[in-house]
Design an enzyme around this catalytic site. Sequence first.
Site, short mmCIF file in Angstrom:
data_model
loop_
_atom_site.label_atom_id
_atom_site.label_comp_id
_atom_site.label_asym_id
_atom_site.label_seq_id
_atom_site.Cartn_x
_atom_site.Cartn_y
_atom_site.Cartn_z
CG HIS A 123 85.30 82.77 -29.20
ND1 HIS A 123 86.45 83.24 -29.79
CD2 HIS A 123 85.10 83.69 -28.28
CE1 HIS A 123 86.92 84.55 -29.24
NE2 HIS A 123 86.20 84.59 -28.44
CG ASP A 200 86.89 76.89 -27.14
OD1 ASP A 200 87.55 77.19 -26.18
OD2 ASP A 200 86.32 77.84 -27.88
CD GLN A 203 83.74 82.09 -21.45
OE1 GLN A 203 83.72 82.24 -20.31
NE2 GLN A 203 84.28 82.82 -22.25
CE LYS A 226 88.54 83.69 -22.64
NZ LYS A 226 87.75 84.68 -22.99
CB CYS A 366 84.67 86.72 -30.57
SG CYS A 366 85.76 88.12 -30.43
C1 LIG Z 1 84.79 80.04 -25.85
C2 LIG Z 1 85.81 80.75 -25.97
N1 LIG Z 1 86.96 80.32 -26.93
C3 LIG Z 1 88.09 80.58 -27.31
C4 LIG Z 1 88.29 81.92 -26.94
C5 LIG Z 1 89.66 82.76 -27.24
O1 LIG Z 1 90.42 82.63 -26.25
P1 LIG Z 1 91.78 83.55 -26.14
O2 LIG Z 1 91.38 85.07 -26.60
O3 LIG Z 1 92.21 83.76 -24.85
O4 LIG Z 1 92.59 83.00 -27.23
C6 LIG Z 1 87.53 82.57 -25.81
C7 LIG Z 1 87.77 83.99 -25.35
O5 LIG Z 1 86.88 84.88 -25.54
C8 LIG Z 1 86.14 82.04 -25.59
O6 LIG Z 1 85.28 82.46 -24.92
#
Ligand SMILES: Cc1ncc(COP(=O)(O)O)c(C=O)c1O
Lengths: 409, 157
Positions: A123, A200, A203, A226, A366
Amino acid sequence: MTLDTEKIRRDFPILSRQINGLPLIYLDNAATSQKPESVIKAISDYYRNSNANIHRGVYTLSEEATALYETTRLKLAEFLNAPGSNNIIFTRNATESINLVAHAWGRKFLFPGDEILLTNFEHHSNFVPWYMLAEEKGIKLKVAPFNGNHELDLQTFAHLLTPRVKLVAVTAMSNALGTILPLDKIIEWAHANDSVVAVDGAQATPHMPIDLKKLNCDFFSFSAHKMLGPTGVGVLWAKNEHLEKMNPFLGGGEMINTVTVEKTTWADLPNKFEAGTPNIADVAAFSAAISYLSDIGMDMVRGHEKELTVYALKRFNELSDFTVYGPKDPEKQGGAISFNHNRVHAHDVGTILNEEGIAIRTGHHCAQPLMKALGVPATARASFYIYNTNEEVDALIDGLKRVNKVFGL
Amino acid sequence: MEPKNIPDPMGSLDELYREIILDHFKSPHNMGRLPNPTLQGEGTNPLCGDSVTLTLRLEENKIKDIRFDGHGCAISQSSSSMMTDAVLGKSISEIKNLGKSFKSVFGIKDNPEEPVKPMNVEEMGDLAALEGVKKFPVRIKCAILPWNTLLEIIKGK
Ligand SMILES: Cc1ncc(COP(=O)(O)O)c(C=O)c1O
């Protein structure tokens, strides 16, 4: 044993909403989940009954607010099977957690000529902070690709994991394709190479059991929103050995031990990394979300999503004009299915589904490097959670069958 | 406590995907790239990844030939197709005015004081079919993309 989705659905007020005169079918859970009544109530309860600043007052309310805030930290340690809780840091979201690591660890411990190894699944949240650091410090970014099944190409990953790689930053689950990454191998290999591993978990944490003791990574980031929790709360878990040596991220109140004009000393963990008044109400309410998921059991959550994925993949086979991306194997992917109509753009598909009350995500998720590697500008994605049902999958497929009609194809 | 049903602001699909729009989407006009163009440029929509590349030939300050290439949703593709039809043979200043009128239909104006003008069907021709996009706020930028790209290319002309 399967989940009692009927009972679960009654706990989510928003699921009785109508969109375009039809019941809402919410299939964008990878973006953010809906919230149960218990979480919504915990937010207002906090403001009604316990609101005060934390770690400061000697009076009852402040002690109560502090206890609520700190209870969430303790519950998280249990939920994640984390060794200790004072290395759990509250941030605003996963993005901020990752940026914290890039600033407070990366700036201090990475040097020109070092390398950071990422994957094509990342992401932008787990890409851009490293890109910024790399630009600033003269560090090289390397990206491990996926193979023809849209799984991590482990052979190339191993090949790229050279002695200069000081950090491996990798997602546990792809938000765009649902692919689950083989973290056990990645972390074992990276540690054998003396590389630090930042995971990370944004998800994966909402959708599968996480055992941080077993996982043995160095940093682990995710967001509350989430996983049934409120927006505005992120988590960073890190090994103490790193947190103790790192510089603070932000300076201010709460994060100091003593301040004199000549010298400031840092507070103990976790306060060193929680400058200023935090998001007390939402951290407190996050506790209700963790309880909700723990009561169901994360194995059950994963099991339910596997069943939905198996069913959805089977139903997608009926659609001749659609391409499905990702591993297409419920053992290797979470409850997310990315797809495209062969002629109609994902946005148009999303608009047509909205007419049926169905919310899916369309676009690049993203994850532009991943889209580029797939060779498509965008995909449509349906992503599931505990309240989704096979009937909703049926509605999705029926909605997709309308695309050709609307476009006269 | 019953959750409220907030009225949905969106228009119907028929208003969005009008016949003419689908025709342009399925059989786009002026698609491709001109060899040795006088002017060219690419516009992208970072939010959704739509992109359009325009190549055009100017003669005596008029658009003698124009092609578009790119990928995106039915709205951005058909808007590109319709735009290339609409600007063919027109002068730079005529195009600038037409672009301004087109954008103002969606409430996009250089000067915020200017009133939003309704679609002038005579002035717009096929482009008028895009008016339904107004009811789908997130899709407006798809309709505008080719115009912004063209107006940027001819800005200094
Ligand atoms: C794999 C992953 N990493 C990071 C994020 C970023 O999360 P946040 O927007 O809550 O910081 C997301 C959210 O869309 C995600 O799906």
